[in-house]
Design a protein around this motif. Structure first.
Motif, short mmCIF file in Angstrom:
data_model
loop_
_atom_site.label_atom_id
_atom_site.label_comp_id
_atom_site.label_asym_id
_atom_site.label_seq_id
_atom_site.Cartn_x
_atom_site.Cartn_y
_atom_site.Cartn_z
N ILE A 311 0.97 -1.39 0.27
CA ILE A 311 0.24 0.17 0.27
C ILE A 311 1.02 0.98 0.03
N GLY A 312 0.14 2.39 0.00
CA GLY A 312 1.17 3.64 -1.15
C GLY A 312 0.45 4.78 -0.78
N GLY A 313 0.83 6.58 -0.95
CA GLY A 313 0.75 6.72 -1.51
C GLY A 313 -0.41 6.69 -2.89
N GLY A 314 -1.77 7.46 -2.22
CA GLY A 314 -2.67 7.37 -2.83
C GLY A 314 -4.22 7.66 -2.68
N LEU A 315 -4.48 7.10 -1.73
CA LEU A 315 -4.14 5.64 -1.63
C LEU A 315 -4.10 4.90 -2.69
#
Length: 324
Positions: A311-315
Motif C-alpha cells: 500500500i502506498g500514497g494515493g492511497l
C-alpha cells in the motif's frame, strides 16, 4: 493451454552507504531503541552523491538478467516502478534501457508509490498474457533519501534507497491454479485519502521536488485492513485458500504493519519474508528486493504459493498471487 508469466530471474542492488539508526541520534530527538521498537528498522542504505535512481535500477536489472541467464537484447520491454525519478521526463525505464544497451522494445514508468511494483508486475503480466511480449523486465527503484525532511523524525528514519528486479517470461500452463507463474492480481486506489501520504511539491504546483508528508497512525489503520483484504481477494481470484500460501512477501513498511497483516492472514511470522530491519522502507523497491534476497537464500522451492502485497500514497494498494 493458458499463457502465464513466470519469474525467470531476480536481482537487487543496495547503495554502498549503510546508515545505522544511531546516525539520527545527534540530529533528531530520537534514539536507536525508539526507532527499532516502533518500526523494526535497524539500518538502511542511502544513495551516494550523484547516484541516481536509474543507476540503482541498472545494477538490479543486470543482476536479474544474470540470474535468469538471458541477454538484455532478449527482452521485449521494461516496466519500472518509482516515485523518485531522475528527471520529470524521460522515464527512468528508458535510461535503464539505454544502460543495458537495448535499442528495441518498450520502456516506461509506473507511479503508484509503495504499491508501484505490484502495479508494474500486474501490468507486465497482462502484456505477456495478451501476447504483446515474451519477456519483460519489471523493476522497482527508489532514492527516497532525496525527498526526506530531515527535521521530521516521524518520516525520515523510515525510508531507504535501493532497487529490485524480476524477469518475467511467457510460459504455457494448464489454466488452473497448479500452474507456475502469476495466478491473480488485485489493484485498488482511493484518491480521497491523498493527504494521508504525499509529497508537498511537484511540477505543476510548487515547481520543486518537495518533501514526504505522512499521517502515520491513519496510514497504519488503512494499511492493515486494506492489505489483508486485497490479499484475500487475489487468493479468491486464483481459487486458493490462505492455508495454501507458503510465503508472504509484503511491502517492507514497518514490522507493526507486517505483523498485523500476517496475523489477519493467519500466517506465522516464519512464513513472512522480512528485510525491513536492514533496508528500511524502500517504497516500490521493497517487494522485489525482498523477493530477490529470499530467492538468493534458497527460501523458495518450486511450486510454492507466494503472496505479495503493498500500500502506498494515493492511497493505492494491491496484491499479486504467484506460484514459484
Amino acid at each position: 493451454m493458458t499463457r502465464r508469466s513466470i519469474i525467470r530471474g531476480t536481482g537487487h542492488y543496495l547503495p554502498e552507504r549503510v546508515v545505522e539508526n544511531s546516525w539520527f541520534e545527534d540530529k533528531l530527538d530520537t534514539t536507536d531503541e525508539w526507532i527499532r521498537t516502533r518500526t523494526g528498522i535497524e539500518r538502511r542504505h542511502f544513495a551516494a552523491e550523484g547516484e541516481a535512481t536509474s543507476d540503482l535500477a541498472i545494477h538490479a536489472a543486470k543482476a536479474a538478467l544474470a540470474d535468469a541467464g538471458i541477454a538484455a537484447e532478449d527482452l521485449d520491454g521494461i516496466v519500472l516502478a518509482t516515485s523518485t525519478p531522475d528527471f520529470t521526463f524521460p522515464a527512468v525505464a528508458t535510461m535503464v534501457q539505454a544502460g543495458l544497451g537495448i535499442t528495441r522494445g518498450f520502456a516506461y514508468d509506473v507511479q503508484a508509490v509503495c504499491a508501484g511494483f505490484v502495479f508494474a508486475l500486474a501490468n507486465a503480466d497482462a502484456m505477456i498474457r495478451g501476447g504483446m511480449a515474451e519477456r519483460v523486465l519489471v523493476i522497482g527503484a527508489e532514492t527516497f533519501s532525496r525527498i526526506m525532511d530531515w527535521s521530521d523524525r516521524g518520516t525520515c528514519v523510515l525510508f531507504g534507497d535501493g532497487a529490485g528486479a524480476v524477469v518475467l517470461e511467457a510460459a504455457e500452463g494448464k489454466g488452473d491454479n497448479s500452474d507456475r507463474g502469476i495466478l491473480a492480481s488485485d489493484l485498488n486506489s482511493d484518491g480521497r485519502y491523498r493527504d494521508l501520504l504525499y509529497v508537498d511539491g511537484g511540477v505543476s504546483t510548487t515547481g520543486t521536488a518537495g518533501h514526504l508528508r505522512m499521517q502515520g497512525n491513519l496510514v497504519f489503520r488503512h494499511a492493515v485492513e486494506k492489505l489483508a483484504q486485497t490479499a484475500h481477494r487475489a487468493l479468491d481470484k486464483a481459487g486458493l485458500e490462505q492455508d495454501q500460501v507458503e510465503w508472504l512477501v509484503p511491502h517492507q513498511a514497518n514490522m507493526r504493519i507486517i505483523t498485523a497483516t500476517a496475523q489477519k492472514m493467519g500466517l506465522p511470522i516464519e512464513r513472512v519474508v522480512l528485510t525491513v530491519a536492514d533496508h528500511g522502507n524502500t517504497s516500490a523497491a521493497s517487494i522485489p528486493l525482498a523477493l530477490s534476497v529470499a530467492a538468493s537464500e534458497g527460501r523458495f522451492k518450486a511450486g510454492d504459493v507466494i503472496v505479495t502485497e503493498a500500500i502506498g500514497g494515493g492511497l493505492s494498494w494491491g496484491s499479486v498471487v504467484l506460484r514459484w
